[in-house]
Scaffold this motif. Structure first.
Motif, mmCIF file in Angstrom:
data_model
loop_
_atom_site.group_PDB
_atom_site.id
_atom_site.type_symbol
_atom_site.label_atom_id
_atom_site.label_comp_id
_atom_site.label_asym_id
_atom_site.label_seq_id
_atom_site.Cartn_x
_atom_site.Cartn_y
_atom_site.Cartn_z
ATOM 1 N N UNK A 456 -91.560 -14.368 -2.996
ATOM 2 C CA UNK A 456 -90.640 -15.721 -3.157
ATOM 3 C C UNK A 456 -89.440 -15.206 -2.312
ATOM 4 N N UNK A 457 -89.167 -13.966 -2.131
ATOM 5 C CA UNK A 457 -87.812 -13.509 -1.163
ATOM 6 C C UNK A 457 -88.338 -13.365 0.017
ATOM 7 N N UNK A 458 -86.912 -13.413 0.911
ATOM 8 C CA UNK A 458 -87.173 -13.025 2.372
ATOM 9 C C UNK A 458 -85.882 -12.554 2.754
ATOM 10 N N UNK A 459 -85.758 -11.799 3.607
ATOM 11 C CA UNK A 459 -84.466 -10.824 4.157
ATOM 12 C C UNK A 459 -83.318 -12.037 4.047
ATOM 13 N N UNK A 460 -82.334 -11.825 3.676
ATOM 14 C CA UNK A 460 -81.269 -12.657 3.776
ATOM 15 C C UNK A 460 -80.979 -13.933 2.710
ATOM 16 N N UNK A 461 -82.124 -13.906 1.939
ATOM 17 C CA UNK A 461 -82.245 -14.831 0.840
ATOM 18 C C UNK A 461 -81.399 -14.368 -0.469
ATOM 19 N N UNK A 462 -80.713 -15.060 -1.338
ATOM 20 C CA UNK A 462 -79.872 -14.788 -2.474
ATOM 21 C C UNK A 462 -80.719 -14.180 -3.554
ATOM 22 N N UNK A 463 -80.219 -13.404 -4.348
ATOM 23 C CA UNK A 463 -80.797 -12.561 -5.394
ATOM 24 C C UNK A 463 -80.029 -12.595 -6.769
ATOM 25 N N UNK A 464 -80.575 -12.950 -7.833
ATOM 26 C CA UNK A 464 -79.779 -12.940 -9.143
ATOM 27 C C UNK A 464 -80.619 -12.012 -10.071
ATOM 28 N N UNK A 465 -80.090 -10.795 -10.452
ATOM 29 C CA UNK A 465 -80.675 -9.943 -11.380
ATOM 30 C C UNK A 465 -80.342 -10.094 -12.751
ATOM 31 N N UNK A 466 -81.098 -10.376 -13.630
ATOM 32 C CA UNK A 466 -80.413 -10.601 -15.252
ATOM 33 C C UNK A 466 -80.634 -9.006 -15.701
ATOM 34 N N UNK A 467 -79.645 -8.556 -16.237
ATOM 35 C CA UNK A 467 -79.639 -7.229 -17.128
ATOM 36 C C UNK A 467 -79.347 -7.505 -18.619
ATOM 37 N N UNK A 468 -79.327 -6.555 -19.369
ATOM 38 C CA UNK A 468 -79.038 -6.813 -20.839
ATOM 39 C C UNK A 468 -77.665 -7.356 -21.042
ATOM 40 N N UNK A 469 -76.737 -6.839 -20.353
ATOM 41 C CA UNK A 469 -75.413 -7.043 -20.610
ATOM 42 C C UNK A 469 -74.602 -7.994 -19.455
ATOM 43 N N UNK A 470 -75.424 -8.528 -18.539
ATOM 44 C CA UNK A 470 -74.912 -9.318 -17.527
ATOM 45 C C UNK A 470 -75.970 -9.455 -16.275
#
Length: 484
Positions: A456-470
């Motif tokens: 679902x990702x390609x170079x240059x696409x935005x990414x959001x990573x969910x961690x336990x504290x943010x």
């Protein structure tokens, strides 16, 4: 035995004397029988000595006579009741009946069963019956008769041209008023065919052009039979139907015919008839002078009255116009002195002053209204607070009781579900992704969706990573698929 009495003598023997003489009763009986054997007969005679009807019996007694004899007569009540006219002395009558003897007195009388007029009397009866029939038809009503002009300028006279009557009429008209034009229409006035000629004479007189003012139907005196021509029904109806008024002068003063009764004016003689339609010239002159005087007097009075009335109208008109002009003058003066004309700005100034006063009254009224409503509102607020305090205290106590009962009931109802909920929450918490994140794991999002593959990702696409504290935001630089 019936023909004998106890003495042994017969009735015939008793009625006859020794020398064969008859008794009075026997003689009267024989005469009565002889009269009874006579047939019913009709007797002509003149009535005289008439008495009746009798007040008690209703019978009538009289004699009838001729030039040389007389006889007693009687008419019983039932026969006289059938009469068509009353008997009186001097009448010529036909009596139908029988002779009879009144035995107590031996008086012979003629008993009439019916009677009728004879000769002239019969003619008079016929004339009376015709007159009554025409009267019932309305031909003799005064309302039907037409007015004869006071002065007739054209007069037609229908009479015999060979008698003295026409000369009398001409002489009378010349003497009284020679201006009257006389037109003579000749006709028989007596004998066979006279009624038809008189009817034709009336028709010819009415057809004259120009029409006459009236028609004189005239005849000199004579016997009753001579005057019977003017009792003819056809002639009487012609007189009544004539389009021109008819004046009759027939016979003398005592003579009255049916034509007299149906005519528009009846005069006693032909001369009187001529005088009635042609007033004397001197009488006319006197009448004209009298009417001239009356007319002048009436006109003078009318002019005088009109002048006085006109003067009165003039005075009232002057007074009325003077009053109207005075009122108009006063109205003009009042209008001229009005402030609108003398000081035009005064009306605006007065209106401005009135408007200012109204504005001041409105402002004052608004302030007073606010103060009054504020005071009323404060008073109502205090009453509401006081009422609310008492009410809230009672309701608060009740609400506290209900609250404690609700808590007790609710804890009993929720205890078991709460335990189940706690167990489910513990199990859910154990399975929660957040627990996984707490153990060092993270979740990658592509947009708003969880990314479950690197594809679902390609170079240059935005990414959001969910961690336990943010969350950590970044940009993909490279994608490395997992080695198989």
């Amino acid at each position: 035995m019936s023909g004998w009495d106890l003495t042994g003598t017969s009735p015939a023997a008793r009625d006859e004397g020794a020398d064969g003489a008859l008794s009075v009763s026997r003689a009267v009986g024989i005469a009565s029988g002889a009269l009874d054997a006579l047939p019913e007969m009709t007797v002509l005679g003149e009535v005289t000595g008439f008495r009746g009807p009798n007040a008690r019996s209703g019978h009538c007694y009289f004699q009838v006579k001729d030039d040389s004899a007389a006889m007693d007569c009687a008419i019983w009540k039932f026969a006289y009741a059938k009469r068509s006219f009353d008997l009186r002395d001097g009448m010529q009558v036909n009596l139908k009946g029988r002779f009879n003897i009144y035995k107590p007195t031996g008086k012979m009388s003629f008993i009439a069963q019916s009677f009728s007029l004879a000769g002239e009397g019969l003619l008079r009866q016929q004339v009376a019956e015709l007159a009554e029939r025409l009267r019932r038809e309305g031909l003799m009503e005064p309302a039907r008769k037409r007015r004869i002009p006071l002065f007739c300028s054209r007069v037609a006279v229908v009479t015999s041209l060979s008698g003295a009557v026409i000369d009398d009429v001409k002489r009378t008209l010349r003497r009284r008023n020679p201006l009257v034009e006389l037109i003579c229409v000749g006709s028989k006035v007596q004998g066979e065919g006279a009624p038809a000629e008189l009817i034709e004479g009336l028709r010819r007189a009415a057809a004259i052009t120009p029409a006459p003012d009236c028609i004189l139907l005239a005849r000199g005196g004579g016997s009753f039979e001579d005057l019977m021509t003017f009792n003819d029904e056809g002639l009487a109806r012609a007189v009544a139907a004539s389009p021109v008024p008819v004046v009759t002068g027939i016979g003398h003063e005592p003579d009255t015919s049916i034509c007299d009764m149906v005519s528009d004016r009846r005069c006693s003689t032909p001369t009187a008839a001529a005088e009635s339609v042609a007033p004397a010239v001197t009488d006319l002159a006197d009448k004209l002078a009298e009417r001239e005087a009356r007319l002048m007097k009436s006109l003078t009075a009318s002019v005088k009255e009109g002048r006085a009335e006109l003067d009165g109208f003039g005075g009232r008109l002057n007074r009325s116009m003077g009053g109207v002009l005075e009122r108009a003058r006063a109205a003009v003066a009042s209008a001229a002195s009005h402030a609108v004309l003398t000081r035009p700005a005064a009306t605006l100034e007065r209106r401005a002053a009135e408007l200012n006063q109204t504005a001041e009254r409105l402002a004052g009224a608004g302030s007073r209204l606010r103060e009054r409503h504020g005071s009323a509102l404060a008073h109502q607020s205090e009453r509401l607070i006081a009422a609310g305090a008492g009410c809230m205290a009672a309701r608060g106590h009740g609400l506290a009781l209900l609250s404690s009962r609700l808590r007790a009931t609710a804890s009993g109802i929720t205890r078991h579900p709460a335990a189940e909920l706690a167990a489910s929450a513990a199990a859910l918490d154990a399975l929660s992704p957040l627990k996984v994140l707490g153990r060092g794991y993270s979740i990658a999002y592509s947009g708003d969706r969880v990314a479950t593959s690197a594809e679902v990702f390609a170079p240059g696409s935005e990414l959001r990573v969910r961690l336990a504290d943010g969350d950590v935001l970044g940009t993909v630089t490279a994608v490395q698929p997992a080695s198989r």
